[in-house]
Design a protein around this motif. Structure first.
Motif, mmCIF file in Angstrom:
data_model
loop_
_atom_site.group_PDB
_atom_site.id
_atom_site.type_symbol
_atom_site.label_atom_id
_atom_site.label_comp_id
_atom_site.label_asym_id
_atom_site.label_seq_id
_atom_site.Cartn_x
_atom_site.Cartn_y
_atom_site.Cartn_z
ATOM 1 N N HIS A 22 0.910 -1.083 0.243
ATOM 2 C CA HIS A 22 0.064 -0.292 -0.042
ATOM 3 C C HIS A 22 0.867 1.084 0.073
ATOM 4 O O HIS A 22 0.152 2.329 -0.308
ATOM 5 N N VAL A 23 1.913 1.317 0.917
ATOM 6 C CA VAL A 23 2.916 2.483 0.750
ATOM 7 C C VAL A 23 3.575 2.595 -0.232
ATOM 8 O O VAL A 23 4.236 3.726 0.165
ATOM 9 N N GLY A 24 4.365 1.643 -0.769
ATOM 10 C CA GLY A 24 5.224 1.353 -1.041
ATOM 11 C C GLY A 24 6.665 1.321 -0.555
ATOM 12 O O GLY A 24 6.823 1.392 0.636
ATOM 13 N N PRO A 25 7.939 1.699 -1.222
ATOM 14 C CA PRO A 25 9.121 1.770 -0.124
ATOM 15 C C PRO A 25 10.110 2.631 0.285
ATOM 16 O O PRO A 25 8.889 4.035 -0.020
ATOM 17 N N GLY A 26 9.390 3.041 1.708
ATOM 18 C CA GLY A 26 10.246 3.459 2.533
ATOM 19 C C GLY A 26 8.363 4.768 3.507
ATOM 20 O O GLY A 26 9.077 5.458 3.360
ATOM 21 N N GLY A 27 8.052 3.960 2.762
ATOM 22 C CA GLY A 27 6.656 4.930 3.455
ATOM 23 C C GLY A 27 5.968 3.857 4.788
ATOM 24 O O GLY A 27 5.541 4.415 5.785
ATOM 25 N N PHE A 28 6.775 2.660 5.142
ATOM 26 C CA PHE A 28 6.430 1.554 6.132
ATOM 27 C C PHE A 28 6.987 2.625 7.569
ATOM 28 O O PHE A 28 5.140 2.234 8.507
ATOM 29 N N SER A 29 7.533 2.609 8.104
ATOM 30 C CA SER A 29 7.961 2.922 8.897
ATOM 31 C C SER A 29 6.269 4.738 9.610
ATOM 32 O O SER A 29 6.319 4.206 10.889
ATOM 33 N N ALA A 30 6.641 5.232 8.422
ATOM 34 C CA ALA A 30 5.233 6.821 8.540
ATOM 35 C C ALA A 30 3.781 5.696 8.775
ATOM 36 O O ALA A 30 3.583 6.358 9.384
ATOM 37 N N TYR A 31 3.628 4.512 8.489
ATOM 38 C CA TYR A 31 2.677 4.372 8.307
ATOM 39 C C TYR A 31 1.925 3.363 9.656
ATOM 40 O O TYR A 31 1.390 3.857 10.435
ATOM 41 N N VAL A 32 3.077 3.090 10.148
ATOM 42 C CA VAL A 32 2.800 2.399 11.199
ATOM 43 C C VAL A 32 3.083 3.093 12.055
ATOM 44 O O VAL A 32 1.894 3.450 13.208
ATOM 45 N N ALA A 33 3.973 4.298 12.107
ATOM 46 C CA ALA A 33 3.975 5.448 13.571
ATOM 47 C C ALA A 33 2.449 6.469 13.043
ATOM 48 O O ALA A 33 1.764 6.580 14.281
ATOM 49 N N GLU A 34 2.433 6.860 11.482
ATOM 50 C CA GLU A 34 0.570 7.050 11.946
ATOM 51 C C GLU A 34 -0.807 5.890 12.932
ATOM 52 O O GLU A 34 -1.712 6.711 13.413
ATOM 53 N N ALA A 35 -0.131 4.880 12.605
ATOM 54 C CA ALA A 35 -1.358 4.249 13.236
ATOM 55 C C ALA A 35 -1.170 3.606 14.462
ATOM 56 O O ALA A 35 -2.163 4.103 15.254
ATOM 57 N N LEU A 36 -0.087 3.700 15.108
ATOM 58 C CA LEU A 36 0.195 3.831 16.538
ATOM 59 C C LEU A 36 -0.709 5.434 16.975
ATOM 60 O O LEU A 36 -1.035 5.123 17.990
ATOM 61 N N GLU A 37 0.168 6.429 16.161
ATOM 62 C CA GLU A 37 -0.540 7.597 17.180
ATOM 63 C C GLU A 37 -2.349 7.649 17.075
ATOM 64 O O GLU A 37 -2.657 8.266 18.009
ATOM 65 N N GLN A 38 -2.556 7.074 16.581
ATOM 66 C CA GLN A 38 -3.905 6.941 15.579
ATOM 67 C C GLN A 38 -4.629 6.539 16.837
ATOM 68 O O GLN A 38 -5.342 6.338 17.832
ATOM 69 N N ARG A 39 -3.998 5.505 17.355
ATOM 70 C CA ARG A 39 -4.132 4.087 18.214
ATOM 71 C C ARG A 39 -4.231 5.096 19.686
ATOM 72 O O ARG A 39 -5.041 4.643 20.542
ATOM 73 N N VAL A 40 -2.970 5.358 19.949
ATOM 74 C CA VAL A 40 -3.200 5.994 21.329
ATOM 75 C C VAL A 40 -4.232 6.879 21.371
ATOM 76 O O VAL A 40 -4.088 7.116 22.938
ATOM 77 N N ALA A 41 -4.181 8.029 21.180
ATOM 78 C CA ALA A 41 -5.290 8.568 20.335
ATOM 79 C C ALA A 41 -7.047 8.240 20.790
ATOM 80 O O ALA A 41 -7.417 8.651 21.768
ATOM 81 N N MET A 42 -6.776 7.432 20.511
ATOM 82 C CA MET A 42 -8.113 6.604 20.645
ATOM 83 C C MET A 42 -8.583 6.215 22.029
ATOM 84 O O MET A 42 -9.546 5.922 22.780
ATOM 85 N N ASP A 43 -7.220 5.440 22.569
ATOM 86 C CA ASP A 43 -7.246 4.724 23.899
ATOM 87 C C ASP A 43 -7.621 6.211 24.555
ATOM 88 O O ASP A 43 -7.879 5.827 25.642
ATOM 89 N N LYS A 44 -7.152 6.978 24.909
ATOM 90 C CA LYS A 44 -6.972 8.338 25.593
ATOM 91 C C LYS A 44 -9.055 8.786 25.638
ATOM 92 O O LYS A 44 -9.115 9.176 26.399
ATOM 93 N N LEU A 45 -9.043 8.922 24.142
ATOM 94 C CA LEU A 45 -10.514 8.809 24.531
ATOM 95 C C LEU A 45 -11.547 8.256 25.381
ATOM 96 O O LEU A 45 -12.104 8.731 25.419
ATOM 97 N N GLY A 46 -10.977 6.874 24.872
ATOM 98 C CA GLY A 46 -11.220 5.709 25.754
ATOM 99 C C GLY A 46 -11.085 6.113 26.798
ATOM 100 O O GLY A 46 -13.048 5.293 28.128
ATOM 101 N N GLU A 47 -10.033 6.337 27.622
ATOM 102 C CA GLU A 47 -10.090 6.927 28.966
ATOM 103 C C GLU A 47 -10.798 7.948 29.536
ATOM 104 O O GLU A 47 -11.762 8.022 30.551
#
Length: 83
Positions: A22-47
């Protein structure tokens, strides 16, 4: 977000390959970092929601939308994409 640090993580192979495709070469880390940022935000919202629910009536639609707007603003301020 401040500096970066390299981590070693294990992922299901199919998931990792789908991300790479989906992201092509070089985009894997940024994609994973963005996914983790979103998960942290959702966890905070749940709390926040759980804490609010124990002290108050259920949040109104307007209160939920206001919280979402704040999360979008905070996410943009940290350098992430809009939620």
């Amino acid at each position: 977000m401040s500096g970066s640090r390299k981590y070693s993580i294990s992922l299901p192979e199919g998931l990792a390959e789908a991300v790479r495709a989906h992201v092509g070469p070089g985009g894997f880390s940024a994609y994973v970092a963005e996914a983790l940022e979103q998960r942290v935000a959702m966890d905070k919202l749940g709390e926040i929601t759980a804490d609010f629910g124990t002290d108050h009536d259920e949040p109104t639609r307007a209160e939920v939308e206001a919280a979402r707007a704040l999360l979008r603003h905070d996410h943009r301020a940290s350098g992430g994409a809009a939620a």
